[in-house]
Structures are given as C-alpha cells and as structure tokens.
Design an enzyme around this catalytic site. Structure first.
Site, PDB file in Angstrom:
ATOM      1  N   ARG A  23       0.818  -1.220   0.000  1.00 48.81           N
ATOM      2  CA  ARG A  23       0.000   0.000   0.000  1.00 48.81           C
ATOM      3  C   ARG A  23       0.853   1.271   0.000  1.00 48.81           C
ATOM      4  O   ARG A  23       0.486   2.273   0.613  1.00 48.81           O
ATOM      5  CB  ARG A  23      -0.979   0.009   1.184  1.00 48.81           C
ATOM      6  CG  ARG A  23      -2.433   0.086   0.720  1.00 48.81           C
ATOM      7  CD  ARG A  23      -3.419   0.183   1.876  1.00 48.81           C
ATOM      8  NE  ARG A  23      -3.773  -1.113   2.404  1.00 48.81           N
ATOM      9  CZ  ARG A  23      -4.034  -1.348   3.707  1.00 48.81           C
ATOM     10  NH1 ARG A  23      -3.999  -0.374   4.584  1.00 48.81           N
ATOM     11  NH2 ARG A  23      -4.354  -2.560   4.087  1.00 48.81           N
ATOM     12  N   ARG A  27      -3.457   6.715   0.761  1.00 45.68           N
ATOM     13  CA  ARG A  27      -4.005   7.928   1.366  1.00 45.68           C
ATOM     14  C   ARG A  27      -3.042   8.703   2.255  1.00 45.68           C
ATOM     15  O   ARG A  27      -3.301   9.862   2.561  1.00 45.68           O
ATOM     16  CB  ARG A  27      -5.256   7.573   2.189  1.00 45.68           C
ATOM     17  CG  ARG A  27      -6.512   7.494   1.353  1.00 45.68           C
ATOM     18  CD  ARG A  27      -7.736   7.647   2.249  1.00 45.68           C
ATOM     19  NE  ARG A  27      -8.105   6.380   2.863  1.00 45.68           N
ATOM     20  CZ  ARG A  27      -8.820   6.279   3.985  1.00 45.68           C
ATOM     21  NH1 ARG A  27      -9.217   7.380   4.629  1.00 45.68           N
ATOM     22  NH2 ARG A  27      -9.133   5.093   4.478  1.00 45.68           N
ATOM     23  N   ARG A  36      -7.185  11.190  -5.987  1.00 44.95           N
ATOM     24  CA  ARG A  36      -8.408  10.503  -5.562  1.00 44.95           C
ATOM     25  C   ARG A  36      -9.603  11.461  -5.631  1.00 44.95           C
ATOM     26  O   ARG A  36     -10.706  11.066  -6.028  1.00 44.95           O
ATOM     27  CB  ARG A  36      -8.184   9.985  -4.137  1.00 44.95           C
ATOM     28  CG  ARG A  36      -9.363   9.522  -3.359  1.00 44.95           C
ATOM     29  CD  ARG A  36      -9.734   8.092  -3.683  1.00 44.95           C
ATOM     30  NE  ARG A  36     -10.667   7.595  -2.670  1.00 44.95           N
ATOM     31  CZ  ARG A  36     -11.896   8.077  -2.491  1.00 44.95           C
ATOM     32  NH1 ARG A  36     -12.337   9.036  -3.260  1.00 44.95           N
ATOM     33  NH2 ARG A  36     -12.676   7.564  -1.564  1.00 44.95           N
ATOM     34  N   ASP A  73      -7.431  -2.859  -6.421  1.00 40.29           N
ATOM     35  CA  ASP A  73      -8.007  -3.437  -5.206  1.00 40.29           C
ATOM     36  C   ASP A  73      -8.092  -4.941  -5.400  1.00 40.29           C
ATOM     37  O   ASP A  73      -8.240  -5.421  -6.520  1.00 40.29           O
ATOM     38  CB  ASP A  73      -9.398  -2.856  -4.954  1.00 40.29           C
ATOM     39  CG  ASP A  73      -9.903  -3.259  -3.577  1.00 40.29           C
ATOM     40  OD1 ASP A  73      -9.505  -2.613  -2.605  1.00 40.29           O
ATOM     41  OD2 ASP A  73     -10.658  -4.254  -3.479  1.00 40.29           O
ATOM     42  N   TYR A 150     -14.787 -12.247   1.368  1.00 41.11           N
ATOM     43  CA  TYR A 150     -15.578 -11.049   1.082  1.00 41.11           C
ATOM     44  C   TYR A 150     -16.846 -11.397   0.308  1.00 41.11           C
ATOM     45  O   TYR A 150     -17.897 -10.805   0.513  1.00 41.11           O
ATOM     46  CB  TYR A 150     -14.746 -10.036   0.299  1.00 41.11           C
ATOM     47  CG  TYR A 150     -13.662  -9.374   1.118  1.00 41.11           C
ATOM     48  CD1 TYR A 150     -13.968  -8.321   1.978  1.00 41.11           C
ATOM     49  CD2 TYR A 150     -12.347  -9.797   1.045  1.00 41.11           C
ATOM     50  CE1 TYR A 150     -12.980  -7.706   2.734  1.00 41.11           C
ATOM     51  CE2 TYR A 150     -11.344  -9.186   1.797  1.00 41.11           C
ATOM     52  CZ  TYR A 150     -11.663  -8.144   2.642  1.00 41.11           C
ATOM     53  OH  TYR A 150     -10.687  -7.551   3.403  1.00 41.11           O
TER      54      TYR A 150
END
Lengths: 350, 350
Positions: A23, A27, A36, A73, A150
């Site tokens: 990652r 962010r 973003r 992702d 998921y």
C-alpha cells in the site's frame, strides 16, 4: 533498470536489500488524496488507467523504492463476477450481491478478463510504459480464500462466521466456489503478466484466521494450485510469484514447497526463523510491523537494523512491511525507513 | 465434587475430558440478559457479588460443565488503579484517564485489593460457597501486556499504535508500567486464591499482536514472573495457573517452561502440535474455533471429535474454545458441544 528486486527473488547477489511497501500508493500521501479527489471515488480511481498509473508512480517520486505495485483493489475479480462492489466513505468494501446459497455459487463463472477487467490490464500496460524501466512493476490478486471471504460475508467481517460455517457445513459447495475463484485468479494474474507485470503477488489476507486443517484444505490448496498452474514464463524470463499471507508463519515450509518464487510474511515470525524453515527454497519478503512507522525516526532505523540482522547475510530478502500502510502514517517516516534499508543493508551484501 | 478439571491439570487419569467455555456466562443466555437488566449496567453486574454469583452459576444449570469461572471483567484492575472504566452500550470498554505520559505512569500504584477490589473477592467467596463443591471455581486476571494495551490506548484498538510506539520509543517507561501492573495482577490473583478460587487463569488477549522480540520482552517476561512469583500453595494443594494467549502458538515451549501448570491455546495450532511441543510439561486447554458454534450440530460434533483426536489418548487436555463465546450464539449448540466432549472423549481415557 534497478534490478535489485528481481535479482533478489532470483537469489542473485545485489548491492543492497531492495525495498517496497505494501500500500505504498495510498491515502497517507497528499498527492494521492488529490488524485483521488479528481477521480471522485475509490473505484473511479481504480478503474481509470491514467489515474491508477498516476498514483502508482507517486511514491517513486518521493522515495528510493525498488519496485512499483499496480494501484488496484483485491476485490476487482469478484466485482467482475457480478457481485457489485462498492466502498462507502470511511467504511470497508461491500458487495451488493453476496454469495450465500448453492444457487449463488452455481451461477458464478470466470469473468472475461479482456472485457470485464480490461481497465486493470490497460493500467498495467500504461504503468509499465511510464516507468521507462526505472523499477519493475508488480501485479497482484487476492487469494481465492480471501476473495471468497468477502464474497460470502458480503464485506469485511470480525469473525468470518458465514464463510467458516459454509466451509464446515458444506465443504463441497465451498470447494466449488473456491475452484471458480481460483480459475479466475489464474486468468487475472496471467492477463497482468501478459500486459507487462514483471512480478506477481497473491494476498491471502484472511487465511490466517483458520485452524490448520481448514487452512490447508481451503486456502493453501488453492494457493498451491495457482503457484503450479499460473503460466509465467520459464528460466531467466520467469515472472516470479510471491505468496503473502497474514498469519502464514505456521505454514512456511508448505508455502516454500508450493512452487512460488517468494513468500511474504507478516511481523509475527522472525526472518531468522522464516529463513531457516524455508531453507533458501524461496525469497522472503517482509516483515517490519507497520505500526513501527508511528514511532520516532531513530526507532524506525533501529527496527530496520534489527529486521536486516534477523535475515542476515546474502541475497534473498525483499524488505517490506508485514502488512499494508495506513492513511495516518507520516510520509517523512517512510523516507527514513526506505533510506535506512539501503544504507544499513550494504554490509550484509559485501 | 467433579474433579475432572483439576485432575486433568494435575495429569491424573480421568474418565472423560473436562470442558468449560471461555465467556460461558454471558449474553448468549436469556437468563444472563435478565440478570444484566436487573443490574442496570455491565459494571453494575460485575461489582455486585450476588448478581455476579447468579450469572456465574447460570451456565452450570443448563450444561454439564466441569468448571465455573468467576463472572468479571479483565479491566477491573486498571479501574481500581484509578483509570475510570466504563462500557458504553454496544461499544467496547473505555478508560476516562488513559495512561500516556511518564507522569501518568509515575502516578500508578498497586491498588489495595482488599478495599478497591473487595467486590471481586466477595464474589469469589460467595460463588465458591454456592457451588457446594459441584465443580471447581476458576478466578482470573488480564495479563500485564493486555491490561497495559487498554490502559495506554484508552480502550480497544485496531493496531495498538500508541502502546507499540511507547514500547519501541520508551522501553524503560513501558517496563515501569508493566511492573506495577504485574505486581497488581499478582496481588489480585493471590486475593482470589485466598478467597477460594481453585484455579487461576491469565488472559493475554493481545500478546499475539507483537513481533517475537517484542512479545518476549514485554509480554512473556511478565507472564513468567506471575507464574513464578504468585503464591498458590504447594504439592497436592497447589492451585493451578493457566496462561491463555491469543496467538501464543509460536511460544508454546517458553510458556510450558514458565512455571504455569497449564497453557490455553487458540485455534491456530493443532493440539497434536501443541502437545508435542510442550512435551507433557503442562496441561493444554482449548482449542475449538468458537465460530464452530454457528455451524450445524452434526458439524459441531465432528469438530469436537477432530479436536479430541488431535490431542489423542490420556489425560492433560481441558476442552475449551480457542477464544470466548459471542452474544449471538445459540444456547442449544453449546449443549451439543459439551455433551459431545464427554461422550466422544471416553475412548481416549479407557
């Protein structure tokens, strides 16, 4: 080209330990947040090859990283299978159509990667071109078990009650689900390889929540199938595959025998032990506790030194965190870490 | 008295494997919810010896359990140290005055158990009396590291950034905190022993989030100190101490050498491996994945059978879950589990 990363996985000598961070495009970087914002949403960013390329390259401008990793992702594959992925602001992923019944599972099919996931392979090609050979590009997928978590839970879960119940109550159904997901993952990784990815990662985020007999039956089996069945070139041209799993320390011997070229480990095992138990069969990637990035710069350097010492002399270690970075981490601390890896690792390669 | 539990820890032969369940007194039982409503709040319940006794005994009325465990919370000790514990409805614990600075740590002192935690020892005495020798009573405490996690974070945490940073940046301060907490835990467990507890548990819920070198320095060291320093009788009269830790599988050899009489393990290691690695030095407690209780009754029986087979023949295994029960579990499934343990374990003790 900076070949430290690929040379290390191939077991060739290098001048310093290569480093990249799970990652690393994210962010915590203000420039990421700006891109973003342009994209409007997380999936808007992930599905736009130009913007995905932009954020993939951002951390390379700031830090002396030895590899780039595709910005995407892990849930693109189930989304392409028709489950309807969304990310609510400040929450985790959600699937509009989770997989719960035998009928749900029977309906699943391997998606057409060339159309449904074209945005990913386009991003891979574009990033590869824009890298101009600076560092190698890593593609990735979620592991079958992790994607299934998921898909069945419909999102994140504290205890994985639905999928564990499915696995225990209806093992045949569970295997049917994992088989179609595994075939999809193989097709997806192969498409990334063909589009220009120079290494491939599989993230098994949730295999480590399983008891050993369940892990072996429902996660390890499919990781091994990927490692053995994924076409990725041969010999010097082989595109290496790295299997990462949170909580995979109990299974290092088995992962090292899976056919993968590298194994990523979290911070719950020392690299010394991981190296001893994998016996040079695979490269090791990891494993600084990501939380270390919240500590003081001197502490970060000391922990980098300890991690390097734990692995010891010679090639075969790709420095990374034991899990991904978090949005509230300090970009300056990342520079401390990356520079410390290169500086402090040289004696181990002399 | 049903002596299966204590005989098993002492390594004496038993007729069937004893079983109790972490958080066996809890919200999944309607009778617990009724008593809890009378008490008004969770802490109202925990601090009222009569009501704490009532809920401790409730699961024994429904199930053929081989031990009772004091109804309380692991955070009573830091609360008694003045941190101001509260539980907001539907959320986790909160401390009004978390421990963050050197000054906060300097102010901490071992609480006067006889006054500040009198409600706990009163509950122990009362429960012991009300049990009329049916089954033994287990007392407990949180581990020093785990208590320190809540004290420093101020409540639960996803990543333990504050306490890990403290441990890495200021190891001496961290040790000072752990020392006063360890002294408090020893005094607390000793008081429960004197009040009538017949076995003692230490729950190290969060030791398993640490890298090995940090676990050994900040958690294992203090667990070992408790095991060695806690006065609890000698010989046949010895009150056994069981150290449980989520994620403690990498450290089984060290825990077995700590001086504790038993080690509790989560579901991430097989009992076969745990038994081999602890070599009969300690009794083992565990380790069915609690989520199994969401599965069908036949599945629960099959997983009980598998767990018993994994441990194998002979005494030394206390059946339990690998972690605590959850509020949405089905009470009927608990009966299936408890009865299956007794029924299916007899051949292993023949």
């Amino acid at each position: 080209m900076n070949t430290r990363f690929l040379d290390t996985i191939a077991g060739k000598p290098v001048d310093a330990t290569p480093v990249w961070l799970m990652r690393q495009a994210g962010r915590y970087l203000p420039e990421y947040r700006a891109t973003r914002a342009k994209a409007g949403s997380f999936m808007g960013l992930a599905t736009n090859p130009e913007l995905a390329c932009e954020v993939t390259l951002q951390p390379l401008e700031r830090y002396d990283l030895d590899a780039a990793i595709l910005f995407s992702d892990i849930l693109t594959v189930p989304d392409a299978m028709g489950l309807g992925l969304s990310f609510a602001e400040g929450e985790g992923p959600r699937f509009a159509r989770p997989v719960r019944t035998a009928a749900d599972i029977a309906k699943l099919a391997v998606p057409d990667i060339g159309t449904e996931l074209r945005y990913v392979t386009d991003a891979v090609s574009l990033i590869r071109r824009e890298l101009h050979g600076r560092v190698p590009l890593i593609g990735f997928s979620g592991s079958p078990w992790t994607l299934a978590c998921y898909m069945v839970e419909g999102g994140g879960s504290d205890n994985f009650a639905r999928i564990k119940s499915l696995a225990l109550n209806e093992p045949k159904l569970m295997h049917r689900l994992l088989e179609v997901v595994t075939d999809s993952v193989i097709a997806y990784l192969h498409a990334q390889y063909q589009a220009g990815a120079q290494a491939l990662m599989v993230f098994d985020t949730w295999g480590g929540v399983l008891p050993p007999h369940v892990y072996r039956e429902f996660s390890l089996r499919y990781l091994t199938r990927i490692a053995q069945a994924l076409p990725r070139g041969e010999g010097e041209e082989r595109c290496p595959l790295i299997l990462f799993g949170k909580g995979n320390a109990p299974y290092l011997e088995e992962l090292a025998a899976s056919g993968a070229e590298g194994v990523g480990v979290d911070w719950l095992v020392s690299l010394e032990e991981a190296r001893r138990r994998t016996g040079g069969k695979v490269a090791l990637q990891g494993n600084l506790d990501p939380v270390t990035l919240y500590a003081e710069p001197d502490t970060i350097r000391a922990e980098v030194a300890r991690t390097l010492a734990s692995y010891g002399h010679g090639s075969g270690h790709v420095f990374n965190l034991g899990h991904g970075m978090s949005p509230d981490m300090n970009p300056d601390h990342v520079k401390v870490l990356v520079d410390a890896v290169h500086e402090l690792s040289r004696p181990y390669h002399a």
